[in-house]
Design an enzyme around this catalytic site. Structure first.
Site: not given
Length: 301
Positions: A151, A155
């Site tokens: 994750y 990002k």
């Protein structure tokens, strides 16, 4: 129902009720902006349609779906789009040593490639309006968010991509804002989570991993509507010169949500402070103790 003459328009991805996208739809709508709400399952947008918003089906990982959405938006707005909010995203909490690469690819498809595809597809409408792109990133882009390596990587990619996109679109009058979102109340805690696979080296601290799954919902978590109000206010703020944007106008970077200010301040002191804080906050010191005890037991045998 389309926008009134002179009314600004905003297209938001990932607007399922209970999440950030839904809260942004309501706030933009309250501020008099014509909202185009999207979701993979448009049935969940029925309430927003009743409020006068336009609702469309959109899967940001599907090229055909994006093209169809683009054409529908062009009809609704007359060929212009004032604001594009790339909010659709996918959580991914799993130790780096336990990652399933096909699963990681799916996360990148939504969190990274979906953002890139939307910006490319809607660039013509945004250029026509000299509009604004808002890419929802995360503090995870710059923090060692334990058990969130995949994750964090997505990002981080969004922030790097957005910085370059900002310069490429500047000559056309299109602005790019990156949202460094902290912990925000959402429906993420109700999602089915990944589990540790058999033989994981983190089985020793399964409780630490399981607490981490809902960390964002239990640590300085900010209500979604409060976050939306602040972000929309900045998105609709007037333009100011570069050096004054962060205080008075539409900023290039918006920091909001739980722990956002703390992380922003920490970046001025070096990455060591974030390493120190996250390591202890997540509970990795417990793993150290468990491993030391295992070593001690081996020596006793």
């Amino acid at each position: 129902m389309g926008p009134k003459p002179g009314q600004k328009t905003v297209l938001i991805t990932g607007c399922t009720p209970g999440g950030i996208g839904h809260a942004l739809c309501l706030e933009f709508h309250n501020k008099g902006v014509h909202v185009i709400a999207t979701a993979r399952n448009p049935a969940v947008l029925a309430e927003m349609a009743e409020m006068g918003m336009s609702t469309l089906q959109l899967d940001v990982t599907d090229e055909t779906s994006i093209k169809t959405c683009h054409d529908e938006v062009a009809k609704i707005t007359g060929g212009k789009l004032d604001i594009l909010v790339n909010n659709a995203g996918r959580t991914h909490t799993h130790p780096a040593t336990d990652l399933s690469i096909p699963d990681v690819r799916e996360t990148f498809e939504t969190n990274v490639f979906g953002v890139m595809a939307m910006c490319a597809a809607f660039s013509d409408l945004l250029i026509s309006a000299k509009g604004l792109i808002i890419n929802i990133a995360s503090l995870a882009a710059i923090t060692p968010y334990v058990f969130g390596s995949a994750y964090c990587a997505t990002k981080g990619a969004v922030t790097s991509y957005s910085r370059t996109l900002r310069l490429e679109l500047k000559p056309f009058g299109v602005r790019v804002m990156v949202v460094m979102a902290g912990t925000i109340r959402s429906n993420i805690a109700s999602k089915t989570h990944r589990t540790l696979p058999p033989g994981s080296i983190y089985e020793r601290v399964r409780d630490v991993f399981e607490r981490r799954l809902t960390f964002s919902q239990n640590n300085a978590t900010v209500n979604t509507d409060k976050f939306a109000r602040k972000l929309v206010a900045k998105a609709l703020a007037p333009e100011w010169p570069l050096l004054l944007r962060s205080w008075f106008g539409r900023p290039d970077w918006f920091w909001g949500g739980g722990n956002a200010t703390r992380v922003w301040i920490a970046t001025w002191f070096g990455e060591w402070i974030l390493d120190f804080a996250l390591y202890r906050m997540i509970g990795m010191k417990k793993l150290e103790k468990v491993l030391r005890e295992e070593e001690r037991q081996k020596k006793l045998k």
